[in-house]
Scaffold this motif. Structure first.
Motif, PDB file in Angstrom:
ATOM      1  N   ARG A 151       0.822  -1.210   0.000  1.00 39.39           N
ATOM      2  CA  ARG A 151       0.000   0.000   0.000  1.00 39.39           C
ATOM      3  C   ARG A 151       0.855   1.259   0.000  1.00 39.39           C
ATOM      4  O   ARG A 151       1.941   1.283   0.567  1.00 39.39           O
ATOM      5  CB  ARG A 151      -0.918   0.007   1.219  1.00 39.39           C
ATOM      6  N   LYS A 152       0.302   2.286  -0.605  1.00 37.53           N
ATOM      7  CA  LYS A 152       0.994   3.562  -0.692  1.00 37.53           C
ATOM      8  C   LYS A 152       0.971   4.268   0.659  1.00 37.53           C
ATOM      9  O   LYS A 152      -0.027   4.235   1.378  1.00 37.53           O
ATOM     10  CB  LYS A 152       0.328   4.438  -1.754  1.00 37.53           C
ATOM     11  N   THR A 153       2.103   4.905   1.031  1.00 35.30           N
ATOM     12  CA  THR A 153       2.171   5.705   2.259  1.00 35.30           C
ATOM     13  C   THR A 153       2.308   7.172   1.890  1.00 35.30           C
ATOM     14  O   THR A 153       2.723   7.522   0.784  1.00 35.30           O
ATOM     15  CB  THR A 153       3.374   5.285   3.120  1.00 35.30           C
ATOM     16  N   GLU A 154       1.986   8.021   2.830  1.00 33.12           N
ATOM     17  CA  GLU A 154       1.926   9.454   2.536  1.00 33.12           C
ATOM     18  C   GLU A 154       2.953  10.277   3.300  1.00 33.12           C
ATOM     19  O   GLU A 154       3.029  11.477   3.118  1.00 33.12           O
ATOM     20  CB  GLU A 154       0.518   9.997   2.865  1.00 33.12           C
ATOM     21  N   ASP A 155       3.744   9.644   4.179  1.00 30.63           N
ATOM     22  CA  ASP A 155       4.641  10.435   5.028  1.00 30.63           C
ATOM     23  C   ASP A 155       6.061   9.888   5.005  1.00 30.63           C
ATOM     24  O   ASP A 155       6.679   9.640   6.025  1.00 30.63           O
ATOM     25  CB  ASP A 155       4.125  10.485   6.466  1.00 30.63           C
ATOM     26  N   GLY A 156       6.594   9.692   3.799  1.00 28.70           N
ATOM     27  CA  GLY A 156       7.976   9.259   3.666  1.00 28.70           C
ATOM     28  C   GLY A 156       8.216   7.820   4.065  1.00 28.70           C
ATOM     29  O   GLY A 156       9.338   7.442   4.369  1.00 28.70           O
ATOM     30  N   GLY A 157       7.186   6.989   4.118  1.00 31.46           N
ATOM     31  CA  GLY A 157       7.376   5.575   4.405  1.00 31.46           C
ATOM     32  C   GLY A 157       7.252   5.226   5.875  1.00 31.46           C
ATOM     33  O   GLY A 157       7.431   4.076   6.249  1.00 31.46           O
ATOM     34  N   ARG A 158       6.935   6.179   6.759  1.00 32.08           N
ATOM     35  CA  ARG A 158       6.852   5.861   8.186  1.00 32.08           C
ATOM     36  C   ARG A 158       5.458   5.400   8.597  1.00 32.08           C
ATOM     37  O   ARG A 158       5.307   4.696   9.575  1.00 32.08           O
ATOM     38  CB  ARG A 158       7.271   7.083   9.016  1.00 32.08           C
ATOM     39  N   GLY A 159       4.454   5.831   7.846  1.00 28.87           N
ATOM     40  CA  GLY A 159       3.097   5.396   8.166  1.00 28.87           C
ATOM     41  C   GLY A 159       2.754   4.112   7.431  1.00 28.87           C
ATOM     42  O   GLY A 159       3.237   3.877   6.323  1.00 28.87           O
ATOM     43  N   ASN A 160       1.936   3.275   8.057  1.00 31.87           N
ATOM     44  CA  ASN A 160       1.519   2.010   7.443  1.00 31.87           C
ATOM     45  C   ASN A 160       2.715   1.173   6.986  1.00 31.87           C
ATOM     46  O   ASN A 160       2.721   0.610   5.881  1.00 31.87           O
ATOM     47  CB  ASN A 160       0.589   2.267   6.249  1.00 31.87           C
ATOM     48  N   PHE A 161       3.731   1.090   7.821  1.00 31.48           N
ATOM     49  CA  PHE A 161       4.960   0.402   7.456  1.00 31.48           C
ATOM     50  C   PHE A 161       4.706  -1.060   7.127  1.00 31.48           C
ATOM     51  O   PHE A 161       5.272  -1.604   6.175  1.00 31.48           O
ATOM     52  CB  PHE A 161       5.966   0.519   8.608  1.00 31.48           C
ATOM     53  N   TYR A 162       3.866  -1.718   7.913  1.00 30.67           N
ATOM     54  CA  TYR A 162       3.668  -3.161   7.753  1.00 30.67           C
ATOM     55  C   TYR A 162       2.898  -3.511   6.486  1.00 30.67           C
ATOM     56  O   TYR A 162       3.062  -4.601   5.939  1.00 30.67           O
ATOM     57  CB  TYR A 162       2.948  -3.733   8.974  1.00 30.67           C
ATOM     58  N   THR A 163       2.041  -2.621   6.024  1.00 24.88           N
ATOM     59  CA  THR A 163       1.278  -2.897   4.802  1.00 24.88           C
ATOM     60  C   THR A 163       1.902  -2.253   3.561  1.00 24.88           C
ATOM     61  O   THR A 163       1.468  -2.536   2.449  1.00 24.88           O
ATOM     62  CB  THR A 163      -0.164  -2.384   4.939  1.00 24.88           C
ATOM     63  N   GLY A 164       2.898  -1.412   3.766  1.00 24.12           N
ATOM     64  CA  GLY A 164       3.541  -0.740   2.643  1.00 24.12           C
ATOM     65  C   GLY A 164       4.967  -1.197   2.418  1.00 24.12           C
ATOM     66  O   GLY A 164       5.216  -2.206   1.734  1.00 24.12           O
ATOM     67  N   PRO A 165       5.954  -0.485   3.004  1.00 22.11           N
ATOM     68  CA  PRO A 165       7.365  -0.836   2.766  1.00 22.11           C
ATOM     69  C   PRO A 165       7.734  -2.268   3.140  1.00 22.11           C
ATOM     70  O   PRO A 165       8.528  -2.893   2.437  1.00 22.11           O
ATOM     71  CB  PRO A 165       8.109   0.174   3.651  1.00 22.11           C
ATOM     72  N   LEU A 166       7.185  -2.805   4.242  1.00 26.74           N
ATOM     73  CA  LEU A 166       7.540  -4.165   4.642  1.00 26.74           C
ATOM     74  C   LEU A 166       7.060  -5.183   3.605  1.00 26.74           C
ATOM     75  O   LEU A 166       7.803  -6.113   3.247  1.00 26.74           O
ATOM     76  CB  LEU A 166       6.943  -4.486   6.009  1.00 26.74           C
ATOM     77  N   VAL A 167       5.834  -5.023   3.130  1.00 20.94           N
ATOM     78  CA  VAL A 167       5.307  -5.927   2.105  1.00 20.94           C
ATOM     79  C   VAL A 167       6.156  -5.824   0.834  1.00 20.94           C
ATOM     80  O   VAL A 167       6.494  -6.840   0.204  1.00 20.94           O
ATOM     81  CB  VAL A 167       3.824  -5.606   1.800  1.00 20.94           C
ATOM     82  N   TYR A 168       6.509  -4.584   0.479  1.00 18.05           N
ATOM     83  CA  TYR A 168       7.356  -4.401  -0.704  1.00 18.05           C
ATOM     84  C   TYR A 168       8.696  -5.111  -0.521  1.00 18.05           C
ATOM     85  O   TYR A 168       9.178  -5.793  -1.443  1.00 18.05           O
ATOM     86  CB  TYR A 168       7.600  -2.917  -0.973  1.00 18.05           C
ATOM     87  N   PHE A 169       9.320  -4.957   0.640  1.00 15.26           N
ATOM     88  CA  PHE A 169      10.628  -5.544   0.867  1.00 15.26           C
ATOM     89  C   PHE A 169      10.563  -7.070   0.807  1.00 15.26           C
ATOM     90  O   PHE A 169      11.473  -7.709   0.266  1.00 15.26           O
ATOM     91  CB  PHE A 169      11.189  -5.098   2.215  1.00 15.26           C
ATOM     92  N   ILE A 170       9.497  -7.668   1.338  1.00 19.72           N
ATOM     93  CA  ILE A 170       9.332  -9.126   1.265  1.00 19.72           C
ATOM     94  C   ILE A 170       9.237  -9.575  -0.195  1.00 19.72           C
ATOM     95  O   ILE A 170       9.902 -10.516  -0.640  1.00 19.72           O
ATOM     96  CB  ILE A 170       8.098  -9.581   2.056  1.00 19.72           C
ATOM     97  N   GLY A 171       8.402  -8.881  -0.961  1.00 22.81           N
ATOM     98  CA  GLY A 171       8.249  -9.233  -2.373  1.00 22.81           C
ATOM     99  C   GLY A 171       9.528  -9.023  -3.162  1.00 22.81           C
ATOM    100  O   GLY A 171       9.912  -9.858  -3.987  1.00 22.81           O
TER     101      GLY A 171
END
Length: 499
Positions: free
Chosen positions: A317-337
């Motif tokens: 999912r897209k985040t709106e504050d430099g990657g700090r918000g919704n970390f588990y559904t955004g950057p973490l999911v991306y990093f796993i993939g």
């Protein structure tokens, strides 16, 4: 040398050449999109820059690889370094997008180090699944090693100016030329065959040698034609995977900025992390996977795995504050993939190239590897153009999906190779250099030639003795006949010993 264990020194020299060439190019990778934006460019311009390099590679890679089959690998490694230096310095001195495109095009005209390295490996160790595959995995890891250090290094250099990484890349290419000029040698196969040329040694008639060469070329071509269907399917697989990969990787920097607000700093860190994962996959998992599943199933299994991984990336999912918000559904999911896709892509790519090397014949190694890279270059032209258009149209979220779908089709192409070969009972012959056997036969021929010369001298000595005794006129016919019979008997005994 210890890093690569029992790897032949000549191969280590090739690895070093590829590393320096890749490092020089990857230093500039995280900076290029931001340099384009500094000239008021768009994602389409980024796509055109990537396509320019790949477009030049379409023509340069197969030509370079085929010429290297005839004239040797070393001189084309050297020429590649000089061409890369010219491309980097052109970009570094650019102040407009068109001159950057020119620099990328120049670089693409000389960027054939990877197919040259693939052909070099085949020259030295052949294409058996274990040794050949292991060296190709190491070659992939060399590229990944450059991917670990170069992007972060380039991001640091960009703190001075955005052009600085390109000047450093120019210096790296010149440094690579100097090292290759000093240390890189022609494959042992070429040297040893030339040194023991039976025609040059006078052991084989010139007409017979030409006839044998023609027959060998004809037999080699017949094997190539038999394998051509499978080679084409593997080429298709390589094209589809590279198209999907290029579609995503070309605009990855602006995509991460759009998705998570990441800048060149985070992008450089991510590229380094992906490089570490790729090395681990090649050095640790490829060998185990190829032994357990074989190269065909490894390519199918892990190619499909890469497709699944990119669909996981698409679900972030897209985040709106430099990657700090919704970390588990955004950057973490991306990093796993991204982690899974890197591992799977590394194993699938190595398996695919190993299969291509096995289906190629001894006389078509450079041709097949060069054509493979040329086909990948076509994907490298189309993928970035599609990526730039999709991104600028606001369909950024579909890019990982497109990549994943193409990886699935890539795996299906390899599956077609397996199913067709199983149905027809076709088995590929493993190509291994016959240097050891060739040298053994040559040694025996040279030994036999020396023995023949010794026998000729001995016969002349015996004849002289017979003439001398005959000249004395004291021997009877029986004695003379006895000595002649003894001479022939002695000569015949040595002939049998030689045979």
């Amino acid at each position: 040398m210890a890093l690569f264990g029992s790897t032949p020194p000549s191969i280590v020299s090739v690895f070093l050449s590829v590393f320096i060439d890749a490092f020089g190019g990857l230093v500039a990778m995280p900076v290029l999109p931001y340099l384009v934006y500094s000239f008021n460019g768009t994602a389409k311009d980024i796509g055109i820059l990537s396509a320019a390099y790949q477009f030049a590679s379409i023509f340069s890679m197969p030509v370079t690889a085929r010429l290297s089959d005839k004239y040797g690998r070393r001189k084309f490694f050297l020429l590649g370094f000089l061409g890369s230096a010219a491309g980097f310095i052109t970009i570094g001195l650019s102040n407009q997008i068109w001159s950057m495109i020119l620099g990328r095009f120049i670089g693409g005209c000389f960027g054939a180090s990877m197919p040259l390295a693939q052909a070099y490996i085949s020259d030295v160790v052949g294409t058996t699944s274990e040794m050949s595959g292991k060296l190709r995995a190491q070659l992939g890891s060399v590229f990944m090693a450059a991917l670990i250090f170069a992007p972060g290094f380039g991001g640091g250099l960009a703190q001075f100016t955005l052009q600085t990484p390109f000047f450093v890349a120019t210096g790296m290419a010149i440094f690579g030329f100097i090292l290759a000029y000093i240390y890189l040698t022609e494959p042992k196969k070429d040297e040893e065959e030339g040194a023991d040329d039976p025609e040059a040694a006078g052991l084989v008639d010139k007409d017979d040698a030409e006839k044998d060469k023609t027959e060998a070329e004809k037999a080699d071509n017949e094997k190539y034609v038999k394998n051509l269907l499978y080679i084409r399917l593997l080429w298709m697989s390589s094209f589809l995977a590279n198209f999907g990969f290029r579609t995503m990787i070309t605009v990855l920097a602006p995509w991460l900025q759009y998705k998570f607000g990441w800048t060149s700093k985070e992008f450089g860190f991510l590229a380094s992390g992906i490089g570490v994962i790729g090395i681990g996959a090649n050095l640790i998992f490829y060998s185990k996977a190829s032994k357990k599943f074989g190269n065909t199933f490894s390519s199918i299994l892990f190619g499909s795995g890469a497709g699944v991984a990119w669909l996981i990336v698409a679900s972030s999912r897209k985040t709106e504050d430099g990657g700090r918000g919704n970390f588990y559904t955004g950057p973490l999911v991306y990093f796993i993939g991204a982690t899974l896709s890197t591992m799977c892509n590394a194993i699938a790519t190595t398996s695919n190239k190993t299969l291509l090397a096995r289906y190629a014949t001894p006389m078509t190694q450079g041709k097949v590897m060069g054509t493979t890279e040329s086909i990948n270059a076509v994907a490298g032209v189309l993928g970035p153009l599609v990526a730039g258009a999709v991104f600028d149209e606001g369909w950024q979220d579909w890019l990982p999906v497109i990549t994943g779908v193409f990886y699935f089709f890539s795996a299906l192409s390899v599956l077609a190779v397996y199913l067709h070969s199983k149905r027809t009972g076709h088995k590929v012959e493993k190509y291994e250099p016959k240097m050891v056997e060739f040298n053994t036969v040559m040694s025996e021929l040279i030994f036999l030639r020396s023995r023949v010369h010794e026998l000729e001298v001995e016969v002349q000595t015996l004849k002289s003795r017979v003439r001398k005794k005959s000249g004395e006129g004291e021997k009877g016919d029986g004695d003379g006949q006895f000595e002649m019979n003894a001479m022939h008997g002695h000569h015949g005994h040595h002939q049998l010993g030689v045979l």
